[in-house]
Every structure is written in C-alpha cells, then in structure tokens.
Scaffold this motif. Structure first.
Motif, PDB file in Angstrom:
ATOM      1  N   GLU A  93       0.821  -1.218   0.000  1.00  0.00           N
ATOM      2  CA  GLU A  93       0.000   0.000   0.000  1.00  0.00           C
ATOM      3  C   GLU A  93       0.852   1.264   0.000  1.00  0.00           C
ATOM      4  OE1 GLU A  93      -2.551  -0.497   3.377  1.00  0.00           O
ATOM      5  OE2 GLU A  93      -3.931  -1.812   2.290  1.00  0.00           O
ATOM      6  N   SER A  94       1.952   1.246   0.763  1.00  0.00           N
ATOM      7  CA  SER A  94       2.745   2.474   0.923  1.00  0.00           C
ATOM      8  C   SER A  94       4.011   2.509   0.083  1.00  0.00           C
ATOM      9  CB  SER A  94       3.136   2.646   2.392  1.00  0.00           C
ATOM     10  OG  SER A  94       4.066   1.629   2.762  1.00  0.00           O
ATOM     11  N   GLY A  95       4.552   1.336  -0.231  1.00  0.00           N
ATOM     12  CA  GLY A  95       5.834   1.293  -0.942  1.00  0.00           C
ATOM     13  C   GLY A  95       6.993   1.700  -0.044  1.00  0.00           C
ATOM     14  N   SER A  96       6.762   1.745   1.253  1.00  0.00           N
ATOM     15  CA  SER A  96       7.770   2.196   2.212  1.00  0.00           C
ATOM     16  C   SER A  96       8.878   1.157   2.391  1.00  0.00           C
ATOM     17  CB  SER A  96       7.110   2.465   3.569  1.00  0.00           C
ATOM     18  OG  SER A  96       8.091   2.618   4.575  1.00  0.00           O
ATOM     19  N   GLN A  97      10.112   1.599   2.184  1.00  0.00           N
ATOM     20  CA  GLN A  97      11.245   0.695   2.354  1.00  0.00           C
ATOM     21  C   GLN A  97      11.446   0.359   3.829  1.00  0.00           C
ATOM     22  OE1 GLN A  97      14.927   1.177   0.318  1.00  0.00           O
ATOM     23  NE2 GLN A  97      13.973   2.226  -1.412  1.00  0.00           N
ATOM     24  N   ASP A  98      11.025   1.229   4.744  1.00  0.00           N
ATOM     25  CA  ASP A  98      11.138   0.934   6.178  1.00  0.00           C
ATOM     26  C   ASP A  98      10.310  -0.293   6.533  1.00  0.00           C
ATOM     27  OD1 ASP A  98      12.834   3.060   6.622  1.00  0.00           O
ATOM     28  OD2 ASP A  98      11.204   4.439   7.153  1.00  0.00           O
ATOM     29  N   VAL A  99       9.110  -0.363   5.973  1.00  0.00           N
ATOM     30  CA  VAL A  99       8.229  -1.498   6.239  1.00  0.00           C
ATOM     31  C   VAL A  99       8.850  -2.777   5.663  1.00  0.00           C
ATOM     32  CG1 VAL A  99       5.959  -2.492   5.766  1.00  0.00           C
ATOM     33  CG2 VAL A  99       6.163  -0.052   6.282  1.00  0.00           C
ATOM     34  N   LEU A 100       9.356  -2.691   4.420  1.00  0.00           N
ATOM     35  CA  LEU A 100       9.975  -3.860   3.802  1.00  0.00           C
ATOM     36  C   LEU A 100      11.222  -4.284   4.575  1.00  0.00           C
ATOM     37  CD1 LEU A 100      10.024  -5.975   1.579  1.00  0.00           C
ATOM     38  CD2 LEU A 100      11.309  -4.370   0.173  1.00  0.00           C
ATOM     39  N   ALA A 101      11.991  -3.312   5.036  1.00  0.00           N
ATOM     40  CA  ALA A 101      13.207  -3.627   5.798  1.00  0.00           C
ATOM     41  C   ALA A 101      12.856  -4.370   7.089  1.00  0.00           C
ATOM     42  CB  ALA A 101      13.976  -2.352   6.106  1.00  0.00           C
ATOM     43  N   ARG A 102      11.787  -3.939   7.778  1.00  0.00           N
ATOM     44  CA  ARG A 102      11.370  -4.637   9.009  1.00  0.00           C
ATOM     45  C   ARG A 102      11.011  -6.083   8.701  1.00  0.00           C
ATOM     46  NH1 ARG A 102       7.704  -0.165  11.036  1.00  0.00           N
ATOM     47  NH2 ARG A 102       6.082  -1.510  10.227  1.00  0.00           N
ATOM     48  N   LEU A 103      10.320  -6.291   7.596  1.00  0.00           N
ATOM     49  CA  LEU A 103       9.928  -7.640   7.205  1.00  0.00           C
ATOM     50  C   LEU A 103      11.153  -8.454   6.804  1.00  0.00           C
ATOM     51  CD1 LEU A 103       7.751  -9.750   6.534  1.00  0.00           C
ATOM     52  CD2 LEU A 103       7.479  -8.628   4.313  1.00  0.00           C
ATOM     53  N   TYR A 104      12.023  -7.880   6.008  1.00  0.00           N
ATOM     54  CA  TYR A 104      13.194  -8.591   5.495  1.00  0.00           C
ATOM     55  C   TYR A 104      14.164  -8.940   6.617  1.00  0.00           C
ATOM     56  CZ  TYR A 104      17.057  -9.750   2.311  1.00  0.00           C
ATOM     57  OH  TYR A 104      18.064 -10.380   1.641  1.00  0.00           O
ATOM     58  N   LEU A 105      14.326  -8.047   7.584  1.00  0.00           N
ATOM     59  CA  LEU A 105      15.262  -8.289   8.686  1.00  0.00           C
ATOM     60  C   LEU A 105      14.904  -9.545   9.483  1.00  0.00           C
ATOM     61  CD1 LEU A 105      16.038  -4.695   9.971  1.00  0.00           C
ATOM     62  CD2 LEU A 105      17.616  -6.312   8.893  1.00  0.00           C
ATOM     63  N   ARG A 106      13.644  -9.906   9.501  1.00  0.00           N
ATOM     64  CA  ARG A 106      13.230 -11.129  10.191  1.00  0.00           C
ATOM     65  C   ARG A 106      13.875 -12.366   9.563  1.00  0.00           C
ATOM     66  NH1 ARG A 106       6.668 -10.385  10.811  1.00  0.00           N
ATOM     67  NH2 ARG A 106       6.804  -8.610  12.233  1.00  0.00           N
ATOM     68  N   TYR A 107      14.178 -12.280   8.270  1.00  0.00           N
ATOM     69  CA  TYR A 107      14.613 -13.463   7.545  1.00  0.00           C
ATOM     70  C   TYR A 107      16.028 -13.349   6.970  1.00  0.00           C
ATOM     71  CZ  TYR A 107       9.715 -14.574   7.995  1.00  0.00           C
ATOM     72  OH  TYR A 107       8.479 -14.829   8.512  1.00  0.00           O
ATOM     73  N   THR A 108      16.785 -12.341   7.385  1.00  0.00           N
ATOM     74  CA  THR A 108      18.127 -12.202   6.816  1.00  0.00           C
ATOM     75  C   THR A 108      19.019 -13.391   7.165  1.00  0.00           C
ATOM     76  OG1 THR A 108      18.758 -10.778   8.662  1.00  0.00           O
ATOM     77  CG2 THR A 108      18.163  -9.697   6.579  1.00  0.00           C
ATOM     78  N   ASP A 109      18.824 -13.969   8.349  1.00  0.00           N
ATOM     79  CA  ASP A 109      19.615 -15.158   8.704  1.00  0.00           C
ATOM     80  C   ASP A 109      19.285 -16.328   7.771  1.00  0.00           C
ATOM     81  OD1 ASP A 109      20.902 -13.841  10.732  1.00  0.00           O
ATOM     82  OD2 ASP A 109      19.601 -14.614  12.323  1.00  0.00           O
ATOM     83  N   LEU A 110      18.002 -16.503   7.462  1.00  0.00           N
ATOM     84  CA  LEU A 110      17.578 -17.554   6.539  1.00  0.00           C
ATOM     85  C   LEU A 110      18.173 -17.299   5.148  1.00  0.00           C
ATOM     86  CD1 LEU A 110      15.594 -19.917   5.618  1.00  0.00           C
ATOM     87  CD2 LEU A 110      14.026 -18.074   5.026  1.00  0.00           C
ATOM     88  N   VAL A 111      18.096 -16.040   4.693  1.00  0.00           N
ATOM     89  CA  VAL A 111      18.608 -15.690   3.366  1.00  0.00           C
ATOM     90  C   VAL A 111      20.117 -15.913   3.312  1.00  0.00           C
ATOM     91  CG1 VAL A 111      18.945 -13.788   1.732  1.00  0.00           C
ATOM     92  CG2 VAL A 111      16.738 -14.078   2.872  1.00  0.00           C
ATOM     93  N   TYR A 112      20.834 -15.422   4.335  1.00  0.00           N
ATOM     94  CA  TYR A 112      22.287 -15.573   4.367  1.00  0.00           C
ATOM     95  C   TYR A 112      22.685 -17.057   4.414  1.00  0.00           C
ATOM     96  CZ  TYR A 112      27.135 -15.335   5.854  1.00  0.00           C
ATOM     97  OH  TYR A 112      28.498 -15.502   5.932  1.00  0.00           O
ATOM     98  N   GLY A 113      22.000 -17.836   5.240  1.00  0.00           N
ATOM     99  CA  GLY A 113      22.302 -19.265   5.358  1.00  0.00           C
ATOM    100  C   GLY A 113      22.063 -19.998   4.042  1.00  0.00           C
ATOM    101  N   THR A 114      20.985 -19.648   3.367  1.00  0.00           N
ATOM    102  CA  THR A 114      20.680 -20.270   2.074  1.00  0.00           C
ATOM    103  C   THR A 114      21.752 -19.905   1.048  1.00  0.00           C
ATOM    104  OG1 THR A 114      18.317 -20.152   2.591  1.00  0.00           O
ATOM    105  CG2 THR A 114      18.913 -20.537   0.291  1.00  0.00           C
ATOM    106  N   CYS A 115      22.118 -18.630   1.037  1.00  0.00           N
ATOM    107  CA  CYS A 115      23.158 -18.182   0.099  1.00  0.00           C
ATOM    108  C   CYS A 115      24.475 -18.895   0.377  1.00  0.00           C
ATOM    109  CB  CYS A 115      23.351 -16.673   0.194  1.00  0.00           C
ATOM    110  SG  CYS A 115      21.957 -15.730  -0.426  1.00  0.00           S
TER     111      CYS A 115
END
Length: 189
Positions: free
Chosen positions: A23-45
């Motif tokens: 709805e907002s396109g806010s990068q702050d909102v996306l960053a909050r969501l993405y930060l929850r899974y950065t460990d998963l993303v990093y581990g997969t990479c």
C-alpha cells in the motif's frame, strides 16, 4: 495515582507488513519484514555459494530484488516465497559464474603482449600472401567463383546469375577451389 503499565504491542505479522508495503511502498516497512529473515537468506546463500562475502553481497542484492518484485507478485507465504527467490538468485549466480572463464595472470605474457600481437599480425600477413599466391595457381573458373563467393559474399544463385554457369557447376568449382587452396597452403607451410 494509578501506575500505568507498559502495554506491549503485538508484533506485526508478515501478512500485515507485506500489505503495508504494497500500500505504501515504504522501504522501512519492507526492511522490518526482510530483517526477520536475513539469517535464513544468508544461510541459504552460504549453502549454495559456499563463500561468505558472496553470500553477504547476495543478501543485499536479494533485498533490491524484493523492492522490484514484491509490488507485482501476489505472495501468500512470504517466508517460503523468499526462500525460493533466494535459491533462484543463488542458482543464477552459479550459472553466470560458470560462463565466466578465469584465466591465470601471467606477468611474463602481459609484458610481451605487444610483441605477441605483432607476431600474430605478421603471421596473418604471411598467410594472406600465401593465399594470394595459391589463388593465382587456380584454374580461371575456380578463381572467379571463389572470389565471388568468399570475397564478394555472393550466394550460389547470384554467381549462377552473374556467370551464366549451372548451379551444380558453381558448387563444384567452389568446393574444388577450396580444396585446391587448402592443398596449396599446406604445401607452402
């Protein structure tokens, strides 16, 4: 006075953050969501790329991909979708790495590059001289069809039209001329 208890706000769900981002396109909102899974993303990479620095770069690149892809995709399960996106990103990295050819640096070769280039130019010039000499030894019809085909980029039909010869004769002259040139060039090596 009545003490006021600090009321903890319930953590936002992935779905709520995803909707808020769409709805907002806010990068702050996306960053909050993405930060929850950065460990998963990093581990997969790390699992696929087997390199810590490349994996860190991939984590950043995947965030950029999210900025582009999330607005146009309907995502039901963000964690699962993010895992697949991460896996595909890593596989694409691996594929592109296979296409890149790595050459060992050799300073001795690099310093003599100008001479190597000069040598190849001289060899090529000698080959052209041999070719010209061999062309002169071809029968006239072979020489003519070879020149039209290779030097003037004419097809068989155009040569037929220009010379008045039959198509099979043109084909035969070119094949025989090419063979005769090869024999002559090999003889002069």
């Amino acid at each position: 006075m009545i003490p006021v208890k600090h009321i903890e706000k319930a953590p936002e769900t992935d779905e709520a953050l995803l909707l808020a981002f769409k709805e907002s396109g806010s990068q702050d909102v996306l960053a909050r969501l993405y930060l929850r899974y950065t460990d998963l993303v990093y581990g997969t990479c790390l699992k696929y790329l087997k390199d810590a620095e490349a994996s860190k770069d991939a984590v950043m690149n995947i965030y950029q991909e999210l900025l582009q892809k999330l607005p146009t995709h309907e995502v039901q399960n963000f964690k699962g979708w993010l895992y697949v996106l991460t896996k595909n990103h890593c596989l694409m990295q691996l594929r592109s790495a296979k296409k890149m050819v790595t050459v060992e640096f050799q300073p001795a070769v690099m310093q003599s590059e100008d001479f190597m280039h000069l040598d190849s130019v001289l060899e090529r010039e000698q080959d052209f001289k041999k070719l010209e000499n061999c062309m002169e030894h071809l029968p006239e019809e072979q020489k003519k069809t070879i020149r039209l085909f290779y030097l003037q980029d004419k097809c068989y039909n155009e040569i037929v039209e220009e010379t008045g010869m039959e198509w099979n004769k043109v084909r035969s002259l070119i094949q025989n001329g090419r063979r005769n040139l090869k024999i002559c060039m090999e003889k002069h090596d």
